[in-house]
Scaffold this motif. Sequence first.
Motif, short mmCIF file in Angstrom:
data_model
loop_
_atom_site.label_atom_id
_atom_site.label_comp_id
_atom_site.label_asym_id
_atom_site.label_seq_id
_atom_site.Cartn_x
_atom_site.Cartn_y
_atom_site.Cartn_z
N TYR A 95 0.84 -1.19 0.00
CA TYR A 95 0.00 0.00 0.00
C TYR A 95 0.88 1.25 0.00
O TYR A 95 1.90 1.30 0.68
CB TYR A 95 -0.91 0.04 1.23
CG TYR A 95 -1.86 -1.13 1.36
CD1 TYR A 95 -2.17 -1.94 0.27
CD2 TYR A 95 -2.45 -1.44 2.59
CE1 TYR A 95 -3.03 -3.01 0.39
CE2 TYR A 95 -3.32 -2.51 2.72
CZ TYR A 95 -3.60 -3.31 1.61
OH TYR A 95 -4.45 -4.37 1.73
N SER A 96 0.42 2.23 -0.75
CA SER A 96 1.17 3.49 -0.82
C SER A 96 0.21 4.66 -0.68
O SER A 96 -0.81 4.71 -1.38
CB SER A 96 1.92 3.61 -2.15
OG SER A 96 2.53 4.87 -2.27
N ILE A 97 0.54 5.54 0.25
CA ILE A 97 -0.22 6.79 0.42
C ILE A 97 0.81 7.91 0.35
O ILE A 97 1.38 8.32 1.36
CB ILE A 97 -0.98 6.81 1.75
CG1 ILE A 97 -1.88 5.56 1.86
CG2 ILE A 97 -1.82 8.07 1.88
CD1 ILE A 97 -2.54 5.40 3.20
N PRO A 98 1.11 8.41 -0.85
CA PRO A 98 2.25 9.32 -1.02
C PRO A 98 2.04 10.70 -0.43
O PRO A 98 3.01 11.38 -0.10
CB PRO A 98 2.40 9.40 -2.55
CG PRO A 98 1.08 8.98 -3.10
CD PRO A 98 0.47 8.04 -2.13
N ASP A 99 0.81 11.15 -0.30
CA ASP A 99 0.58 12.50 0.20
C ASP A 99 0.76 12.55 1.72
O ASP A 99 0.06 11.85 2.46
CB ASP A 99 -0.82 12.97 -0.18
CG ASP A 99 -1.04 14.43 0.13
OD1 ASP A 99 -0.70 15.27 -0.71
OD2 ASP A 99 -1.52 14.72 1.24
N ALA A 100 1.67 13.37 2.20
CA ALA A 100 1.99 13.44 3.63
C ALA A 100 0.81 13.93 4.44
O ALA A 100 0.53 13.42 5.54
CB ALA A 100 3.19 14.35 3.85
N ASP A 101 0.10 14.91 3.92
CA ASP A 101 -1.05 15.44 4.65
C ASP A 101 -2.15 14.39 4.77
O ASP A 101 -2.77 14.24 5.84
CB ASP A 101 -1.58 16.69 3.92
CG ASP A 101 -2.74 17.33 4.66
OD1 ASP A 101 -2.57 17.67 5.84
OD2 ASP A 101 -3.81 17.48 4.05
N LEU A 102 -2.38 13.66 3.69
CA LEU A 102 -3.38 12.60 3.73
C LEU A 102 -2.96 11.50 4.70
O LEU A 102 -3.79 10.97 5.47
CB LEU A 102 -3.58 12.03 2.32
CG LEU A 102 -4.61 10.91 2.18
CD1 LEU A 102 -5.99 11.38 2.63
CD2 LEU A 102 -4.66 10.42 0.73
N ARG A 103 -1.69 11.13 4.70
CA ARG A 103 -1.20 10.11 5.63
C ARG A 103 -1.40 10.55 7.08
O ARG A 103 -1.80 9.77 7.94
CB ARG A 103 0.30 9.84 5.40
CG ARG A 103 0.60 9.01 4.18
CD ARG A 103 1.99 8.38 4.28
NE ARG A 103 3.02 9.33 4.65
CZ ARG A 103 3.71 10.06 3.80
NH1 ARG A 103 3.44 9.96 2.50
NH2 ARG A 103 4.65 10.88 4.22
N GLU A 104 -1.13 11.82 7.34
CA GLU A 104 -1.29 12.32 8.70
C GLU A 104 -2.75 12.28 9.14
O GLU A 104 -3.06 11.89 10.28
CB GLU A 104 -0.75 13.76 8.77
CG GLU A 104 -0.83 14.40 10.15
CD GLU A 104 -0.04 13.66 11.20
OE1 GLU A 104 -0.37 13.82 12.40
OE2 GLU A 104 0.91 12.92 10.85
N GLN A 105 -3.63 12.65 8.23
CA GLN A 105 -5.06 12.59 8.57
C GLN A 105 -5.50 11.15 8.82
O GLN A 105 -6.26 10.87 9.76
CB GLN A 105 -5.90 13.20 7.45
CG GLN A 105 -5.71 14.71 7.29
CD GLN A 105 -6.64 15.29 6.25
OE1 GLN A 105 -7.83 15.00 6.26
NE2 GLN A 105 -6.09 16.09 5.35
N LEU A 106 -5.02 10.22 7.99
CA LEU A 106 -5.36 8.81 8.18
C LEU A 106 -4.76 8.28 9.48
O LEU A 106 -5.38 7.47 10.18
CB LEU A 106 -4.88 7.99 6.99
CG LEU A 106 -5.63 8.21 5.67
CD1 LEU A 106 -4.94 7.46 4.54
CD2 LEU A 106 -7.08 7.76 5.78
N ARG A 107 -3.54 8.72 9.77
CA ARG A 107 -2.91 8.28 11.02
C ARG A 107 -3.74 8.71 12.22
O ARG A 107 -4.03 7.92 13.13
CB ARG A 107 -1.50 8.85 11.12
CG ARG A 107 -0.72 8.36 12.35
CD ARG A 107 0.52 9.19 12.57
NE ARG A 107 0.19 10.55 12.97
CZ ARG A 107 -0.21 10.88 14.20
NH1 ARG A 107 -0.33 9.97 15.16
NH2 ARG A 107 -0.49 12.14 14.48
#
Length: 705
Positions: free
Chosen positions: A607-619
Amino acid sequence: MAANEEDSALVKLELACSDLRTLLLSSAKLEKDLEEMEKKFDSIDEKLSTAAKRVAPLQSLAMAAKALETRINRAVSPALGLLHSFKLSESFQKKLIELSDKLSIEKNPRKRLKKLLKYVQCVDQLNEVINLISRDGEPVIQKLQEVVEFLSRTKATDQYRTQRLKETLITLKALYESEVDAMRFDGLLDEALLNLQDEFEIMLQQMKHQNIGEQQADEEADQTLVSDLGTEMEVQVLRRIAETLSASDCLDICIDIFVKVRYRRAAKALMRLNPDYLRTYTPEEIDEMQWQSLETSISLWIQHFELAVKTVFVSEKKLCKQVLGGLPEVLIWLECFVKIADKIMAVFFRFGEGVARSNREPQKLFKLLEMFDSLEKLKLEFTEIFEGESGADICIRFRELEKLLVHASSKVFWEFGLQIEGTSDFFAPPQDGSVPKLVRYAVNYLKYLTTETYSAPMAKVFRTEQMWKAGILSKPETDESLLKDAISNIMEALQRNIESKSPSYKDKILPHIFVMNTYWYIYMRSRNTELGKLIGEQYMKQKYKSAAEESAYMYQWRAWRPLVRLLEKEDSEEQDNGTKATAVVRGKLEAFFNSFDEISQRHARGYSIPDADLREQLREATVKLVVPVYSEFLNAHSKLLSGESYVSPESLKGLVGQVFNGTDRTSNGKPKRRDSKDTVPGRNSVSVEGELKNFRRSRSKSIDA
């Protein structure tokens, strides 16, 4: 006293009588004189009549002599004028020789120009005299011959004079027949005209375009600066030479020299820009060029085309008018200018036409629009420079190139949309659910297209094409509306491409990651840009951000919700005894961490979630979903887990964070487990990975027991 008065009156009376007697005597004498005079007048009249009869023949002879004199003068005076013209031509020829000698040794440019101007004036004078001799010679000789024949026939003068006049006629006729043609075609005038042609060519060659290469090197230079090619004196001399050659039946030679020399000068000026790219102009050759090389060539073409029109050709046109504008053929200078520019413009046109007819690759759109925009900006000035009937062909080719660019730009744009539609069947989506290259390319492509540089020419292309289809009298849409509709079509094609590829994943989570990543990328790259403003910020949120958030929710539901369910409380747990309940709780924790490890591995490897902002929100969302349930589970079973080693909620939070740390990975793709100092109260500090191992080890011993 009265007696004295009477005496005085008598004296006066006597005097009056005396005067009267004298008057009477004078009157008698006058009458006698008048009679004598009358007799004399009669005698004179008689003599005059006799003299008139005798003089009448002489009067006729005088009148005949006067008529003969007039006839002779009518022939002799022009003959004398012709002889004077011959003398003038001889003096002008001597003067030409002197001026030619002075010209050959003069080194100072300005003084030489002044002497050359005098030389041209002398040539004009000689040419005028020779033309006068050529025009008047035959009529003069004809009149003189008629007089000689008349005198010979009437014998109005003696034979000696008639013979002398005959000899003069023969000499003048021989001189005219032998000298006039030689003076016009083989003499000093012809040599002088050849010298002027040479001087004309040399002076034209010396007039160069200045700083053309320097303007290209300096991007901030004003390329529209037009300088005079020659000084006022040089232009004056060239103009006089052109007029002299034209008056001497050498107009064609003059024009050939001018066009040939100025074409070479203009071409050499542009060659200083190193336009080697113009050698490649067929569509097939252009298709074989590397894109970077073609991109550079098109940029240079735009710069060089503008420089040629605004600088080189404006200067050449001005020189043409200055030098050739005074010729009798009023528009000959315009024709000469068009001849100079025609071959050079043809080279520029064929390259532009080759680019427009080459393969319609998406990246060419921007260069095609740059070419079209540059032509649009030059259109008014171009038509002014190539004015009139003589420049019609060049203007037609200019418009044809614009049409080709409009057609090519429109085709590239719409074929790009078709290519997006077509890739859904031939190219699989990324295996890790990341944003496809096509989406990245398309979004940045449209962003670039909607910038100020390209949006206006693109809209004009759409409007022009709409007018071609619907007619000039149709009511076209606004530029913004046309561009918005076209961009929206591409965006919809992109959305259909995404939706068609998402079901192709075998993994149930990857489709949601793929859609989430892609729509989030589209939204984030489009907002606060010209693309977002054109489509509408609110529309972008509803269309793409909402879709990304929905996919994010489905991702959480598919990926993390099953993990949370493992820790949910079951009714059977309350009925189990202590030993059995402890085993169940430990089993749930074991299953929880096994599943967590599996999810971590899948995120690390698949799995890849390249957008840092999106990763932070998902985290953050995942932490809120998982950690509270885990903490509640530990609190609910704290008695059963007393004395056991287990991962603290804070450590679990760190583990969840590592799952979404897209850059902190080991060489084999596994996420690095940073040591955590969050421990269960009363326990020594251990690493997160160590806690998982300790937990599994203690679980293994319990099973063995």
